[in-house]
Design an enzyme around this catalytic site. Structure first.
Site, PDB file in Angstrom:
ATOM      1  CD1 TRP A 174       0.370 -10.849  -4.876  1.00 50.00           C
ATOM      2  CD2 TRP A 174       1.519 -12.537  -5.777  1.00 50.00           C
ATOM      3  NE1 TRP A 174       0.329 -11.903  -3.995  1.00 50.00           N
ATOM      4  CE2 TRP A 174       1.023 -12.957  -4.516  1.00 50.00           C
ATOM      5  CE3 TRP A 174       2.284 -13.434  -6.526  1.00 50.00           C
ATOM      6  CZ2 TRP A 174       1.262 -14.241  -3.998  1.00 50.00           C
ATOM      7  CZ3 TRP A 174       2.519 -14.715  -6.003  1.00 50.00           C
ATOM      8  CH2 TRP A 174       2.016 -15.101  -4.762  1.00 50.00           C
ATOM      9  CD  GLU A 227       0.120 -11.131   2.751  1.00 49.55           C
ATOM     10  OE1 GLU A 227      -0.959 -11.216   3.359  1.00 49.55           O
ATOM     11  OE2 GLU A 227       0.274 -10.435   1.736  1.00 49.55           O
ATOM     12  CE  LYS A 244      -3.108 -14.540   4.324  1.00 47.77           C
ATOM     13  NZ  LYS A 244      -2.879 -13.116   4.063  1.00 47.77           N
TER      14      LYS A 244
HETATM   15  C1  BGC Z   1      -2.605 -12.735   0.297  1.00 42.19           C
HETATM   16  C2  BGC Z   1      -1.856 -12.038  -0.805  1.00 42.19           C
HETATM   17  C3  BGC Z   1      -2.847 -11.551  -1.836  1.00 42.19           C
HETATM   18  C4  BGC Z   1      -3.924 -10.709  -1.194  1.00 42.19           C
HETATM   19  C5  BGC Z   1      -5.022 -10.339  -2.161  1.00 42.19           C
HETATM   20  C6  BGC Z   1      -3.637 -11.787   0.877  1.00 42.19           C
HETATM   21  O1  BGC Z   1      -4.375 -12.435   1.874  1.00 42.19           O
HETATM   22  O2  BGC Z   1      -1.728 -13.140   1.313  1.00 42.19           O
HETATM   23  O3  BGC Z   1      -0.945 -12.930  -1.403  1.00 42.19           O
HETATM   24  O4  BGC Z   1      -2.188 -10.832  -2.812  1.00 42.19           O
HETATM   25  O5  BGC Z   1      -4.529 -11.427  -0.152  1.00 42.19           O
HETATM   26  O6  BGC Z   1      -5.665 -11.479  -2.645  1.00 42.19           O
END
Ligand code: BGC
Length: 765
Positions: free
Chosen positions: A358, A487, A595
């Site tokens: 995304w 996350e 995060k």
């Molecule tokens: C982030 C995500 C992101 C992914 C790739 C993860 O650490 O939490 O939002 O899409 O990294 O950049």
């Protein structure tokens, strides 16, 4: 934070010492790419200490069989990975028969620079190989004028001896991924050939049981030497091809080679014609000669900078940061190939092996809208449109209706496999629609909605309508069991951001259907949207539950957030950070630490729907618990900090985003650069400091100047107008470089700009 390269130059990344301890970090930072292929900053010659050799080709991927402890229904069968591919930069050097190994030779002087203005990596060193001193000069570039072409010029000067210098340029396709799930090789040898001054290898990705495409890749090399070598041989074996050239040198003499490489793939050609095409490309380019090729390449980079450069006056670190971000972002993607997308690590590493997250829609799209022609951004939307069937299959697999776009994908199929993300981080679906809104709003191209956009909008609305549930007791719709953008909190109920964007998607879908009923009924009919279905969407949206705390007067990140033990980041002893390296996952999940932007991501997307006071209250509350351990985080906080006039904070967060990799803020740049979040530095300046917004089809600016800057300026391409925005301590000047006049709001006042408008800089207390 650990800054590896202290010598700061506004257009260059300079390394004055050979780096042994943090070689992988240096390799990431010195990466090069041309949108078609790219590589980490490895050395041409051998280096026997820790290193991660990596070269990657856009759109070439391999489905690595899923490896999980406990299989859950709905998991994808594979995790797509960009295979680490042919090492085509390799040139082994021997001095009087002894191999030059940079990890073992006595390197007396070392200088390497990445020239961002021209897209060229150069290196100069003096090394002592068992008493024989040499000076080495190397120039490398991956042409942006001819995408398949890589060029290396490698010269050795004898400083104190008469003797032999041997050059062994080679191609090596026996390469493995460090992150392979079953430690298997992804490549199968097809052929290798060599002749006097040429060589080639052809490999294909292994057959797989998932019925995904098998790719074949060919590499051709052609070598030119500064003089005729006294001995010349060539050999090839499985996966490998080399030329050997031995020269006699006198003390003070320089000998060298130019190595030209072409990389061709079955994405563009039939597998049987790869070598032939590669040869054709090389012979054309070879005849042009090194100087002309370099010139064409540099001119193409300079042209990119003419439209995209951001100049910052008075802050070298900030200036170098934004240029580095734009350089690496454009090295990954410049929109030439609509089949490609922007991987979070680009061509600089293997982690996050997926091509598309995304991140593209949420973070990268606005930059391409701002600095390239609109077709580039449209291509990014069409990429998702073309994958709609997979997204529908994905929703169905989970027992839901409509379309659920994947968390990670190459061809549209989901290939991420951690249930709390794959099944639950569904907010990503909203960004697909937000990108359509953003694109049409920015460009004025509403045709896109009729042609393609509405199909995606409708299927995503159907997904949300089936993913919500009615809480009959409270008569509200809720979304349980999700992971928001943060996350560090999984499987939560009613993540505000997810609920809010779901509600918005449903409203946006019904508005567009209403519009199309008059404008293009075929677009409504082909999607079979009935009045009842639209009413259902409106009803769900109007009853969507959005958690709020009246006492604190803030949005609540999710149902349980305020019940956590609320410890501020500033009160957490430093040795705990970064949490993802120091704490157990269990401890992280139970903690209040955030995060990346979550509530604030929503306030950023829908900035016109919240007052400055609301933004301030929520920023002040959530910022205290945010650790920014996702590279995507600081830019969004920086933009909101600008809006609420917290310029010092905005500047601190700008630095964190713009220098994230150069200063290794998150202690993980050795794995590769954070390409998708590099767009964040641009967003922080253009949407943050300059306050550029395009809500409701109105272009507006609200410029601010960080304390230690004298000024900044940049260009944007807005609806076919090229505008230059200049901000300094006294004034804000917008110059319209196109023929037609444009309307823009500056500090709340609307101007029609034919040539230029200058207003005083507003300084808030
Ligand atoms: C982030 C995500 C992101 C992914 C790739 C993860 O650490 O939490 O939002 O899409 O990294 O950049």
């Amino acid at each position: 934070m650990r800054r590896l390269f202290e010598n700061i130059n506004e257009w260059k990344i300079i390394q004055d010492n050979i780096e042994f301890e943090e070689n992988r970090l240096a390799e990431s930072i010195m990466s090069l790419g041309n949108g078609y292929m790219g590589m980490r900053g490895n050395y041409e010659e051998s280096y026997s200490k820790d290193s991660h050799r990596g070269s990657y080709i856009g759109g070439i991927w391999y489905p690595d069989k899923t490896r999980v402890g406990w299989w859950k229904n709905g998991y994808p069968n594979y995790f797509g990975k960009v295979p680490n591919s042919i090492n085509y930069i390799g040139i082994n050097i021997c001095i009087n028969g002894e191999a030059l190994d940079l990890a073992k030779a006595n390197v007396e002087q070392f200088y390497r620079e990445l020239d961002m203005k021209n897209g060229v990596l150069t290196r100069k060193l003096i090394a002592d190989v068992s008493g024989n001193k040499i000076e080495v000069n190397v120039v490398r570039f991956l042409s942006i004028a001819t995408k398949e072409l890589g060029v290396i010029k490698y010269e050795v000067k004898s400083l104190n001896f008469d003797g032999e210098v041997t050059f062994i340029p080679y191609l090596d396709s026996n390469v493995k991924n460090e992150d392979s799930n079953y430690e298997e090789a992804f490549w199968v040898n097809i052929s290798s050939e060599s002749s006097k001054n040429t060589g080639s290898v052809v490999v294909r990705t292994k057959d797989n049981s998932f019925e995904t495409e098998v790719f074949t890749v060919g590499a051709n090399m052609k070598v030119k030497s500064s003089k005729e070598p006294k001995i010349r041989t060539n050999t090839n074996k499985e996966y490998y091809s080399e030329n050997t050239m031995i020269f006699d040198v006198k003390q003070g003499e320089t000998v060298g080679i130019e190595k030209y490489v072409s990389i061709t793939t079955t994405r563009d050609y039939n597998k049987d014609e790869l070598l032939c095409k590669g040869e054709q490309i090389l012979s054309n380019e070879f005849d042009k000669g090194y100087e002309l090729l370099l010139k064409e390449h540099c001119e193409a980079w300079n042209k990119r900078w003419e439209s995209a450069d951001i100049k910052i006056d008075g802050d070298k670190l900030a200036q170098q940061g934004i240029r580095y971000n734009l350089f690496q972002l454009f090295s990954t993607y410049y929109g030439e190939d609509s089949r490609l997308n922007i991987g979070p690590k680009g061509f600089t590493g293997e982690k996050y092996g997926g091509a598309t997250y995304w991140d593209t829609e949420a973070y990268c799209l606005p930059v391409y809208l701002g600095v390239t022609k609109k077709e580039v951004s449209k291509n990014l939307l069409v990429y998702r449109y073309n994958q709609l069937d997979y997204a529908k299959a994905n929703a169905k697999k989970l027992g839901l209706e409509g379309a659920l776009y994947p968390m990670v994908t190459f061809n549209g199929e989901e290939c991420h496999n951690e249930w709390e993300i794959t099944f639950e981080e569904i907010h990503r679906n909203g960004s697909m629609i937000y990108a359509i809104y953003n694109y049409t709003n920015y460009t004025g191209d509403f045709e896109y909605i009729k042609e393609k956009g509405i199909d995606v909008i409708v299927e995503v609305a159907r997904f949300w309508a089936s993913r919500v549930h009615l809480n009959a007791r409270k008569n509200v719709y809720m979304i349980h069991g999700v992971t928001g953008p943060n996350e560090y909190d999984n499987n939560v109920n009613n993540n505000w951001y997810t609920n809010y964007i779901a509600k918005w998607c449903l409203e946006y879908a019904s508005e567009n259907i209403a519009y199309l009923e008059n404008e293009d009924i075929e677009a409504v009919n082909r999607n079979n949207v009935s009045k009842e279905e639209c009413e259902k969407w409106i009803n769900i949206a109007s009853k969507m539950y959005l958690p709020y705390d009246n006492e604190l007067d803030i949005i609540v990140q999710h149902d349980d957030f305020l019940d956590k033990e609320l410890i501020k980041v500033k009160d957490l002893p430093k040795e705990n950070l970064p949490l993802n390296q120091k704490w157990s996952w269990d401890k992280i999940l139970r903690s209040c630490f955030i995060k990346q932007a979550d509530v604030l991501q929503g306030m950023y997307y829908f900035g016109d729907k919240f007052t400055t006071e609301e933004k301030k209250r929520n920023f002040d509350f959530y910022e205290q618990y945010t650790v920014h351990e996702s590279s995507l985080s600081p830019s969004i906080y920086s933009i909101i900090a600008c809006e609420i006039d917290n310029l010092d904070k905005a500047y601190e967060l700008y630095s964190r985003t713009a220098r994230l990799d150069l200063d290794n803020y998150n202690h993980d740049t050795e794995d590769g650069l954070h390409i998708t979040s590099m767009s964040g530095a641009w967003l922080s300046i253009v949407q943050g400091f300059a306050g550029m917004k395009t809500f409701n089809q109105k272009l507006s600016f609200n410029p601010k100047l960080p304390k230690n800057w004298n000024g900044y300026s940049f260009n944007i391409n807005y609806r076919e107008h090229i505008l230059n925005i200049e901000v300094n301590k006294e004034f804000v000047k917008i110059t319209n470089l196109s023929d037609k006049s444009v309307n823009a709001i500056i500090y709340g006042q609307e101007y029609s700009i034919d040539d230029e408008v200058t207003v005083c800089l507003v300084v808030n207390p």
